[in-house]
Design a protein around this motif. Structure first.
Motif, short mmCIF file in Angstrom:
data_model
loop_
_atom_site.label_atom_id
_atom_site.label_comp_id
_atom_site.label_asym_id
_atom_site.label_seq_id
_atom_site.Cartn_x
_atom_site.Cartn_y
_atom_site.Cartn_z
N MET A 51 0.84 -1.20 0.00
CA MET A 51 0.00 0.00 0.00
C MET A 51 0.87 1.25 0.00
SD MET A 51 -3.17 -1.02 -0.14
CE MET A 51 -4.42 -0.04 0.65
N ASP A 52 1.98 1.22 0.73
CA ASP A 52 2.89 2.37 0.76
C ASP A 52 3.53 2.63 -0.59
OD1 ASP A 52 2.44 3.11 3.38
OD2 ASP A 52 4.16 1.99 4.19
N GLU A 53 3.75 1.57 -1.37
CA GLU A 53 4.35 1.74 -2.70
C GLU A 53 3.43 2.51 -3.64
OE1 GLU A 53 5.87 -1.71 -4.72
OE2 GLU A 53 7.00 -2.32 -2.93
N GLY A 54 2.12 2.43 -3.39
CA GLY A 54 1.18 3.18 -4.20
C GLY A 54 0.80 2.53 -5.52
N ASN A 55 1.09 1.24 -5.67
CA ASN A 55 0.78 0.54 -6.92
C ASN A 55 -0.47 -0.33 -6.84
OD1 ASN A 55 3.10 1.61 -8.12
ND2 ASN A 55 4.35 -0.02 -7.26
N VAL A 56 -1.28 -0.13 -5.82
CA VAL A 56 -2.48 -0.93 -5.62
C VAL A 56 -3.69 -0.08 -5.98
CG1 VAL A 56 -3.89 -2.09 -3.88
CG2 VAL A 56 -1.40 -2.33 -3.81
N ASP A 57 -4.56 -0.62 -6.84
CA ASP A 57 -5.78 0.09 -7.23
C ASP A 57 -6.93 -0.19 -6.28
OD1 ASP A 57 -4.99 1.42 -9.79
OD2 ASP A 57 -4.49 -0.66 -10.30
N LEU A 58 -6.88 -1.36 -5.63
CA LEU A 58 -7.94 -1.76 -4.70
C LEU A 58 -7.37 -2.85 -3.81
CD1 LEU A 58 -11.55 -2.07 -4.86
CD2 LEU A 58 -10.55 -4.31 -4.97
N ALA A 59 -7.81 -2.87 -2.56
CA ALA A 59 -7.40 -3.94 -1.64
C ALA A 59 -8.64 -4.68 -1.15
CB ALA A 59 -6.62 -3.37 -0.46
N ILE A 60 -8.53 -5.99 -1.08
CA ILE A 60 -9.59 -6.81 -0.49
C ILE A 60 -8.97 -7.47 0.73
CG2 ILE A 60 -11.24 -8.69 -0.80
CD1 ILE A 60 -11.08 -8.18 -3.84
#
Length: 136
Positions: A51-60
């Motif tokens: 999440m810190d990397e900023g490459n996630v569009d959505l988390a489940i």
């Protein structure tokens, strides 16, 4: 130019839960969204790093994960990450929906996951996050 697939992070300490989430949502939750790639993580440290990397569009996040559940983790992420990606929390009991709402999750999935509902829910959340492209 091909559009990059959206990245969905799936967190649970149990591989079978991650697999059931991925199977229910599918590789293409909606035709207008294109393909998605999954990043599977089993630990909280891995969730925070991704999440810190900023490459996630959505988390489940698995609300029942141990030792740290997805509900508390969702609330933590929403408070700590300035532009936090949308989060969907998967819970075991319908009665736990209020906890997911408290966690500030954009949506809730309830096990057993219905593939149609899961894909539609994830697609709706992804659509609300997308920035429209402007041609001109």
């Amino acid at each position: 130019m091909t559009e990059q697939p959206m990245r969905i992070l799936v967190f649970s300490h149990r591989a079978e839960v991650r697999e059931s989430i991925i199977s229910a949502v599918g590789r293409r939750p909606a035709t207008d969204l294109g393909r998605v790639d999954y990043v599977e993580v089993a630990g909280v440290g891995d969730v925070l790093a991704e999440m810190d990397e900023g490459n996630v569009d959505l988390a489940i996040l698995d609300g029942e994960a141990q030792p740290t559940g997805g509900i508390g983790l969702c609330r933590q992420l929403k408070h700590e990450i300035a532009d936090c990606p949308p989060i969907v929390v998967a819970v075991r009991r319908k009665d736990d929906r209020w906890l997911a709402t408290w966690s500030q999750a954009e949506a809730v999935l309830v096990h057993p996951l219905d593939p149609l509902t899961a894909a539609e829910t994830v697609a709706d959340v992804l659509r609300s996050r997308r920035v429209p492209s402007v041609h001109g």
